[in-house]
Design a protein around this motif. Structure first.
Motif, PDB file in Angstrom:
ATOM      1  N   GLY A  32       0.783  -1.227   0.000  1.00  0.00           N
ATOM      2  CA  GLY A  32       0.000   0.000   0.000  1.00  0.00           C
ATOM      3  C   GLY A  32       0.810   1.269   0.000  1.00  0.00           C
ATOM      4  O   GLY A  32       0.271   2.352  -0.264  1.00  0.00           O
ATOM      5  N   THR A  33       2.108   1.180   0.258  1.00  0.00           N
ATOM      6  CA  THR A  33       2.963   2.365   0.239  1.00  0.00           C
ATOM      7  C   THR A  33       3.583   2.620  -1.130  1.00  0.00           C
ATOM      8  O   THR A  33       4.303   3.607  -1.297  1.00  0.00           O
ATOM      9  CB  THR A  33       4.099   2.220   1.273  1.00  0.00           C
ATOM     10  N   LYS A  34       3.311   1.756  -2.106  1.00  0.00           N
ATOM     11  CA  LYS A  34       3.988   1.838  -3.396  1.00  0.00           C
ATOM     12  C   LYS A  34       3.080   2.308  -4.527  1.00  0.00           C
ATOM     13  O   LYS A  34       3.354   2.043  -5.699  1.00  0.00           O
ATOM     14  CB  LYS A  34       4.587   0.469  -3.757  1.00  0.00           C
ATOM     15  N   GLY A  35       2.004   2.982  -4.187  1.00  0.00           N
ATOM     16  CA  GLY A  35       1.133   3.521  -5.212  1.00  0.00           C
ATOM     17  C   GLY A  35       0.260   2.493  -5.890  1.00  0.00           C
ATOM     18  O   GLY A  35      -0.251   2.742  -6.994  1.00  0.00           O
ATOM     19  N   CYS A  36       0.043   1.350  -5.249  1.00  0.00           N
ATOM     20  CA  CYS A  36      -0.822   0.320  -5.823  1.00  0.00           C
ATOM     21  C   CYS A  36      -2.289   0.721  -5.674  1.00  0.00           C
ATOM     22  O   CYS A  36      -2.631   1.598  -4.891  1.00  0.00           O
ATOM     23  CB  CYS A  36      -0.565  -1.023  -5.132  1.00  0.00           C
ATOM     24  N   ASP A  37      -3.150   0.029  -6.416  1.00  0.00           N
ATOM     25  CA  ASP A  37      -4.586   0.274  -6.318  1.00  0.00           C
ATOM     26  C   ASP A  37      -5.200  -0.486  -5.150  1.00  0.00           C
ATOM     27  O   ASP A  37      -6.142  -0.008  -4.516  1.00  0.00           O
ATOM     28  CB  ASP A  37      -5.280  -0.146  -7.611  1.00  0.00           C
ATOM     29  N   MET A  38      -4.695  -1.678  -4.871  1.00  0.00           N
ATOM     30  CA  MET A  38      -5.261  -2.520  -3.829  1.00  0.00           C
ATOM     31  C   MET A  38      -4.133  -3.161  -3.036  1.00  0.00           C
ATOM     32  O   MET A  38      -3.141  -3.629  -3.599  1.00  0.00           O
ATOM     33  CB  MET A  38      -6.158  -3.601  -4.445  1.00  0.00           C
ATOM     34  N   GLY A  39      -4.271  -3.181  -1.716  1.00  0.00           N
ATOM     35  CA  GLY A  39      -3.262  -3.758  -0.854  1.00  0.00           C
ATOM     36  C   GLY A  39      -3.581  -5.189  -0.475  1.00  0.00           C
ATOM     37  O   GLY A  39      -4.486  -5.826  -1.019  1.00  0.00           O
ATOM     38  N   PRO A  40      -2.844  -5.738   0.505  1.00  0.00           N
ATOM     39  CA  PRO A  40      -3.054  -7.110   0.950  1.00  0.00           C
ATOM     40  C   PRO A  40      -4.247  -7.221   1.883  1.00  0.00           C
ATOM     41  O   PRO A  40      -4.838  -6.217   2.297  1.00  0.00           O
ATOM     42  CB  PRO A  40      -1.756  -7.413   1.709  1.00  0.00           C
ATOM     43  N   LEU A  41      -4.602  -8.441   2.236  1.00  0.00           N
ATOM     44  CA  LEU A  41      -5.553  -8.683   3.300  1.00  0.00           C
ATOM     45  C   LEU A  41      -4.823  -8.589   4.645  1.00  0.00           C
ATOM     46  O   LEU A  41      -3.601  -8.610   4.711  1.00  0.00           O
ATOM     47  CB  LEU A  41      -6.227 -10.036   3.126  1.00  0.00           C
TER      48      LEU A  41
END
Length: 499
Positions: A316-325
């Motif tokens: 989530g810190t890398k500019g992604c659209d969706m992070g992990p659960l």
């Protein structure tokens, strides 16, 4: 690998430095690394904290509305200044992307802004000469010590649904945040002390079921606010009310999005992806079932697929659209639902189990997943999955879609997408759901309205924040008075001030 940080309770404005008999681990979901060791409260410690809060409440309840609102305004300013750092804590422990985490803090901030108006919100009524020389008036007074038990999916926003209103109304608070991601809630609690709130009015106890049960049973805890899964919400409601407490327990959801043939399908597809996969589907207001009224299902599904192909899942810190659960166990549970959907005969259009993820090799990742031809008897439709799994259910008419939605045991949120104002108005009246969106996929009310669903999505009669929140955290009192003619004396030419 860094040494995990000890995460402590916050009691009377200070970290608790005693020795914890039990602890649990806190992870960074993007890497799988253990980043924190959380102290878990015993029932005895919960009792000590409640005693501390009760002593603080006596003074805080008698504090003027002018002074209370000053603390609320100061807290609001501090939270606004620290929102980026708190969002970073959310991402580090929950996994949602930074933009989503910042949005969560901002929505919580709106409730603090609402609570700043507490002098107006607590105004009573007055009837002069209700009977000859008799006046009648009303007031609302605080409850005492109130407990807030919050979930992992919104570690900042959900506590903020309750705490600013509870404190503004003159109560003392004991917060039990999720043991999976407690640091954001603790950081927010520390801001109350900096804002000038007296020690003991805001407290945090970390823990598991032992701490929850202790709060539910303690005789000095007057109310409990809870958000979580439906089975636990029902347990909290039944246990709390059995101990004589006022309880609002917000449970799970299975939110539908009804798409009519006249809808703008590009808008609907955007909404389905945004509401289905934001925060990796770990939202009680996530859309998990797209109900497509034929003949538009094939076209709508393809538009959703096109958009899913552009999503980037990772840290989530890398500019992604969706992070992990949030945890590995939860990721595996959601993945198990994908297996079940295949076994039950649904069409797996997009499989997110083996995607290319931009994060650590041990991160708790599951990509966006789409099923089509889902039926109401399948587990992926019946159960609240709480992950990035979107199901498409095909129906033949508006009436069939409405019947499907109303038959569901949950009634948290729902959306309809249409360009027909008459159909939308009919839907908002007929649908048996507490929060309705018209061309709005996530109909979370603004802070001065109240949040809460129907049916198995809510146990208790009162919703969160707004005026229902003010009423939940106060008790009404009506006074009937008659006086002989009074006399007043003394001279003071200064302009009167609130103190």
């Amino acid at each position: 690998m860094s040494t995990p940080t000890r995460i402590m309770h916050l009691v009377a404005g200070r970290p608790w430095e005693g020795r914890a008999e039990r602890t649990s681990e806190v992870f960074n979901p993007a890497t799988g690394e253990v980043t924190g060791v959380l102290d878990l409260a015993s029932a005895d410690l919960v009792g000590e904290v409640v005693t501390t809060a009760k002593k603080a409440w006596v003074t805080w309840a008698d504090t003027s509305l002018a002074k209370r609102s000053q603390v609320l305004f100061a807290f609001r300013q501090l939270l606004d200044a620290q929102k980026e750092s708190i969002a970073a804590l959310i991402t580090a422990e929950h996994g949602k992307v930074l933009a989503d985490a910042l949005g969560e803090v901002t929505r919580g901030l709106e409730v603090a802004e609402f609570a700043c108006g507490i002098p107006h919100l607590l105004k009573g009524g007055f009837s002069e000469n209700a009977s000859t020389n008799v006046d009648v008036y009303s007031m609302r007074q605080s409850l005492g010590v109130v407990a807030v038990i919050s979930p992992f999916n919104f570690p900042a926003m959900v506590p903020m649904w309750f705490i600013p209103v509870a404190i503004a109304c003159g109560n003392a608070v004991v917060l039990k945040p999720s043991e999976k991601d407690p640091s954001a809630a603790i950081a927010i609690a520390e801001l109350w002390t900096e804002a000038g709130l007296p020690d003991g009015v805001m407290n945090v106890v970390n823990g598991d079921k032992e701490a929850v049960d202790a709060l539910l049973a303690h005789p000095d805890v007057k109310s409990v606010s809870f958000v979580g899964s439906t089975p636990i919400a029902q347990y909290v409601y039944e246990t709390g009310t059995a101990h004589g407490k006022r309880v609002q327990a917000l449970g799970g959801a299975k939110n539908h999005m009804l798409v009519l043939p006249d809808a703008d399908l590009d808008l609907a597809a955007d909404a389905a992806v945004n509401a289905g996969f934001g925060s990796a589907g770990e939202r009680c207001m996530a859309i998990s079932a797209v109900v497509a009224v034929e003949p538009i299902a094939d076209e709508l599904v393809q538009k959703i697929v096109d958009r899913m192909g552009k999503l980037r899942t990772g840290d989530g810190t890398k500019g992604c659209d969706m992070g992990p659960l949030v945890t590995g166990a939860h990721r595996d549970k959601v993945s198990g639902y994908v297996d079940a959907g295949l076994e039950e005969g649904a069409t797996l259009v997009v499989d997110g189990r083996n995607g290319d993820f931009d994060g650590g090799d041990n991160g708790f990742f599951l990509g966006s997943t789409l099923f089509d031809h889902v039926t109401k008897d399948m587990s992926i439709y019946r159960d609240e999955i709480f992950g990035p799994v979107l199901s498409t259910v095909r129906v033949t008419s508006y009436d069939a879609g409405l019947e499907l939605i109303n038959a569901n045991p949950y009634g948290n949120g729902v959306a309809i997408f249409t360009n027909d104002g008459g159909a939308a108005r009919r839907f908002q009246h007929q649908v048996e759901v507490g929060m309705v969106g018209i061309n709005v996929p996530i109909p979370v009310p603004v802070s001065y309205y109240s949040f809460g669903g129907w049916k198995n999505s809510l146990f208790g009669d009162t919703h969160a924040h707004g005026m229902e929140g003010v009423h939940f955290f106060t008790r009404g009192k009506v006074v009937t008075s008659r006086w002989l003619d009074p006399s007043h004396g003394g001279i003071n030419l200064g302009f009167p001030q609130n103190t």
